[in-house]
Design an enzyme around this catalytic site. Structure first.
Site, PDB file in Angstrom:
ATOM      1  N   LYS A   1      29.611  42.101  16.253  1.00 34.44           N
ATOM      2  CA  LYS A   1      30.485  41.472  14.604  1.00 34.44           C
ATOM      3  C   LYS A   1      32.077  42.422  15.380  1.00 34.44           C
ATOM      4  O   LYS A   1      32.418  43.618  14.661  1.00 34.44           O
ATOM      5  CB  LYS A   1      29.912  42.117  13.741  1.00 34.44           C
ATOM      6  CG  LYS A   1      30.335  41.246  12.881  1.00 34.44           C
ATOM      7  CD  LYS A   1      29.962  41.420  11.353  1.00 34.44           C
ATOM      8  CE  LYS A   1      30.566  40.855   9.979  1.00 34.44           C
ATOM      9  NZ  LYS A   1      31.347  39.457  10.153  1.00 34.44           N
TER      10      LYS A   1
HETATM   11  N1  PMP Z   1      28.242  34.747  11.327  1.00 37.39           N
HETATM   12  C1  PMP Z   1      29.739  35.225  10.894  1.00 37.39           C
HETATM   13  C2  PMP Z   1      30.365  34.544  12.000  1.00 37.39           C
HETATM   14  C3  PMP Z   1      30.019  36.321   9.943  1.00 37.39           C
HETATM   15  O1  PMP Z   1      30.248  36.652  10.328  1.00 37.39           O
HETATM   16  C4  PMP Z   1      28.552  36.615   9.357  1.00 37.39           C
HETATM   17  C5  PMP Z   1      29.103  37.545   8.355  1.00 37.39           C
HETATM   18  N2  PMP Z   1      29.019  38.573   7.926  1.00 37.39           N
HETATM   19  C6  PMP Z   1      27.542  35.762   8.641  1.00 37.39           C
HETATM   20  C7  PMP Z   1      27.365  35.366  10.159  1.00 37.39           C
HETATM   21  C8  PMP Z   1      26.145  36.382   8.599  1.00 37.39           C
HETATM   22  O2  PMP Z   1      25.566  37.794   8.636  1.00 37.39           O
HETATM   23  P1  PMP Z   1      25.372  38.704   7.143  1.00 37.39           P
HETATM   24  O3  PMP Z   1      24.077  37.907   6.681  1.00 37.39           O
HETATM   25  O4  PMP Z   1      24.643  39.806   7.879  1.00 37.39           O
HETATM   26  O5  PMP Z   1      26.538  39.159   6.629  1.00 37.39           O
END
Ligand code: PMP
Length: 309
Positions: free
Chosen positions: A159
């Site tokens: 991320k």
């Molecule tokens: N995909 C992307 C590109 C994101 O930024 C997020 C948000 N964190 C998610 C999926 C969902 O991830 P999570 O459930 O861990 O928040």
């Protein structure tokens, strides 16, 4: 914003007001997008007046993995990072829903974009946050003309802030065209994810979401929903989804820390299913909402209480 600036954040090894948490304009992370981050929630349970952090250890484990991909060397362990997050709720005396933005950034003042031998630093800020997307009504979404960055361009598994230029392009494109949220296709042309959410479809009572190799972030909400569905006896498949398969799905929904479980009413101007929230989505959404406030007997450990009394 004034109140926000007074909130206590964690920066350069200390708890301090957000107004004092600043970085130099030459910072590597600002110049090259070399910051890895998380987005985590704390939920206020009115009955107990406690705040529950949702899967904090899994969030910090993912930050550590993102850091590893970006050749960072965090000095705090997963447990220490989680303790800082808990402490921030206490120091801010939050008794409300709260969002956390923890991150590790390349903090050196450097001209070159290389990753190795560049120092990094860990910070967290927090804010009060209820819904990120309006989940009371179905979302109207569109496939973006921007393709998702793939694993050999900028890994979406990490991320990393630089990768969010891709999300920003897609999100603004569709919002400026009158939609609520974007869906990305991956470099092969299969459905990947939303700009900040994973995506699920339901066909004939089977829950389907793309595999981890469809240029997605390995979402913690996605993993939660898969485990909840299995516990509910719902069949789950992880496989490629074609664009037109979205149009004929019985149900479509997004998952994410911010979005939570957000149902989709329309994709590219095609109504999904009956045009109202589907039964599988509704069931999973209700259980998720209870779970994050510590109210699920099977997955109780995922909601970590902040206050002891
Ligand atoms: N995909 C992307 C590109 C994101 O930024 C997020 C948000 N964190 C998610 C999926 C969902 O991830 P999570 O459930 O861990 O928040």
């Amino acid at each position: 914003m004034e109140d926000q600036l007074k909130s206590i954040a964690y920066h350069l090894g200390e708890y301090r007001p957000l107004s004092e948490c600043n970085i130099n304009i030459m910072t590597h992370a600002l110049q090259y997008g070399t910051m890895v981050f998380g987005g985590m929630r704390g939920y206020h349970d009115p009955a107990s007046n406690n705040v529950f952090l949702f899967r904090p250890y899994d969030h910090f484990r993912r930050i550590h993995k993102s850091a590893h991909i970006m050749q960072m060397k965090p000095t705090q362990s997963v447990e220490q990072m989680a303790e800082i997050a808990l402490e921030l709720v206490r120091r801010n005396q939050y008794r409300c829903n709260v969002y956390f933005r923890p991150f590790i950034y390349k903090s050196e003042l450097r001209l070159s974009p290389s990753l190795h031998n560049v120092n990094d630093s860990f910070s967290i800020y927090t804010m009060k946050l209820d819904d990120y997307l309006d989940t009371s009504k179905g979302l109207r979404v569109a496939v973006s003309s921007w393709r998702r960055i793939d694993d050999n361009i900028i890994p979406t598994r990490a991320k990393v802030s630089g990768g969010y230029a891709n999300s920003a392009l897609a999100k603004s494109e569709v919002v400026q065209n009158g939609f609520d949220e974007a869906i990305f296709l991956d470099s092969r042309g299969f459905v990947s994810e939303g700009s900040a959410e994973n995506i699920f479809i339901v066909r004939d009572n089977v829950l389907i979401t793309p595999s981890n190799n469809a240029s997605i972030l390995e979402g913690i909400t996605m993993r939660t929903i898969i485990d909840l569905a299995k516990d509910e006896g719902i069949k789950v498949e992880r496989r490629d989804i074609g664009r037109s398969e979205l149009y004929i799905a019985d149900e479509v929904f997004f998952t994410g820390t911010g979005a939570q479980v957000a149902w989709v009413a329309e994709v590219d101007r095609r109504v999904i299913g009956s045009g109202s929230i589907g039964p599988v989505t509704d069931r999973l959404r209700a259980r998720y909402s209870k779970l994050v406030r510590g109210g699920d007997s099977v997955f109780k450990d995922w909601a970590v209480p902040v206050y002891s009394g």
